[in-house]
Enzyme design. Sequence first.
Site, PDB file in Angstrom:
ATOM      1  N   ASP A   1       3.535   6.510  -6.320  1.00 28.57           N
ATOM      2  CA  ASP A   1       3.453   5.629  -5.030  1.00 28.57           C
ATOM      3  C   ASP A   1       3.680   4.233  -5.400  1.00 28.57           C
ATOM      4  O   ASP A   1       3.581   3.937  -6.511  1.00 28.57           O
ATOM      5  CB  ASP A   1       1.793   5.813  -4.450  1.00 28.57           C
TER       6      ASP A   1
ATOM      7  N   SER B   1       0.659  -1.159  -0.084  1.00 27.65           N
ATOM      8  CA  SER B   1      -0.031  -0.021  -0.077  1.00 27.65           C
ATOM      9  C   SER B   1       0.933   1.355   0.035  1.00 27.65           C
ATOM     10  O   SER B   1       1.850   1.283   0.553  1.00 27.65           O
ATOM     11  CB  SER B   1      -0.763   0.115   1.055  1.00 27.65           C
TER      12      SER B   1
END
Length: 177
Positions: A174, A26
């Site tokens: 990310d 994540s």
Amino acid sequence: GPHPTPELSFAVMHLHTYAGIMITASHNSKEYNGYKLYGEDGGQLPPKPADEIVRERQEVTDIFHIKKVAGGIKKIGSEIDKEYLNQVKTIPINRDLIKKWGDKLTISFTPLHGAGGDLGSKALKEAGFNKILTVKEQFKPDGTFPTVKYPNPEFYEVFKISESYGADVELAVDPDS
């Protein structure tokens, strides 16, 4: 191997599959590492179908026994990478600007310990940027994110290492890419 999460969405639609599964780190904190499920529309499953799958998973007693499914299970690889990059090339960008600056502009690129390093670098090169400096300290996938507190490009702190590369532009994605 590591692939960007958006590529799975593309692959589900491109291959006309029923679903896709992404084992992922994540971009929040490492406690949220796990997997994501994508439906046949390429989007993450909404709560109701996701809850049904969780209930089904809780009934599994042998994690190594997988029911056969119609069409089987397919791992995506380089053939999907090529198709995905071809699709990325269709995104409208200012090609004249890239022709002018693609050989001059230096870009430091970091996937922040996520899955987008290889494909992200290829996408930038195929777009026409030729001076890509990959941030080696953050290039290898690592779900513990050893060089940052939160691996999220919205936080200025993630650029601390890439700043030392002296590039004209710093680019971070990310870990999901």
